[in-house]
Scaffold this active site. Sequence first.
Site, PDB file in Angstrom:
ATOM      1  N   GLY A  45     -12.467   3.435 -18.583  1.00  0.00           N
ATOM      2  CA  GLY A  45     -12.159   4.438 -17.483  1.00  0.00           C
ATOM      3  C   GLY A  45     -13.145   5.663 -17.484  1.00  0.00           C
ATOM      4  O   GLY A  45     -13.713   5.929 -18.600  1.00  0.00           O
ATOM      5  N   GLN A  50     -16.603  13.605 -15.478  1.00  0.00           N
ATOM      6  CA  GLN A  50     -17.311  13.268 -16.445  1.00  0.00           C
ATOM      7  C   GLN A  50     -18.837  12.987 -15.931  1.00  0.00           C
ATOM      8  O   GLN A  50     -19.637  12.746 -17.074  1.00  0.00           O
ATOM      9  CB  GLN A  50     -16.787  12.148 -17.254  1.00  0.00           C
ATOM     10  CG  GLN A  50     -15.341  12.391 -17.740  1.00  0.00           C
ATOM     11  CD  GLN A  50     -14.749  11.206 -18.471  1.00  0.00           C
ATOM     12  OE1 GLN A  50     -14.118  10.370 -18.194  1.00  0.00           O
ATOM     13  NE2 GLN A  50     -15.188  11.008 -19.665  1.00  0.00           N
ATOM     14  N   GLU A 136      -7.239   9.538 -17.385  1.00  0.00           N
ATOM     15  CA  GLU A 136      -8.242   9.854 -16.259  1.00  0.00           C
ATOM     16  C   GLU A 136      -7.515  11.018 -15.278  1.00  0.00           C
ATOM     17  O   GLU A 136      -8.343  11.732 -14.670  1.00  0.00           O
ATOM     18  CB  GLU A 136      -8.364   8.762 -15.420  1.00  0.00           C
ATOM     19  CG  GLU A 136      -9.262   7.590 -16.303  1.00  0.00           C
ATOM     20  CD  GLU A 136     -10.305   7.937 -17.193  1.00  0.00           C
ATOM     21  OE1 GLU A 136     -10.778   8.984 -16.872  1.00  0.00           O
ATOM     22  OE2 GLU A 136     -10.549   7.256 -18.377  1.00  0.00           O
TER      23      GLU A 136
HETATM   24 ZN    ZN Z   1     -11.659  11.039 -20.960  1.00  0.00          ZN
END
Ligand code: ZN
Length: 163
Positions: A45, A50, A136
């Site tokens: 994920g 990110q 997430e």
């Molecule tokens: Zn994470």
Amino acid sequence: MIRPIVLWPDPVLTQVCAAVTDIADDIQALASDMLETMYAAPGRGLAAPQVGVPIRLFVMDAAGANAERTPRVLINPEIIDRSDTRISGPEGCLSIPGVTTDIDRAAEITLRWTGLDGSLFVEHLTGFEAICAQHETDHLDGIVTFDRLTVAARQAVEAEYFA
Ligand code: ZN
């Protein structure tokens, strides 16, 4: 194209991400890059913040490393129902390398999201997918696993992380 993964405590990981309003070419490219980056890491994920893009999009693939790939791109995901049943299991995070923490989550959720083609999905998720989608979705709200720990547990894992 593999993009660099942002590491905690980068501030982009603590902000509430903006909704995606137009699934234009840049979003298609981002999703493609994020899948490539996730598989290369390897991980199952990855949320847009990110890779430094604070928008509400994540990718996941619940299949294990040796299974056939089942990539999913989820835009503007929203958890619209959670089971009362909870489970706790070890979670890692590509932005917090080397740290695994037990996190308490709803065992099952109902998730609504928009796909890359603009169509709306509503699906009941269980097992790893339910856990991954909650992890997430947390990222899109600026929440990481550390934020779900008790103060004592957080201090312990932060000490380990920064050591
Ligand atoms: Zn994470």
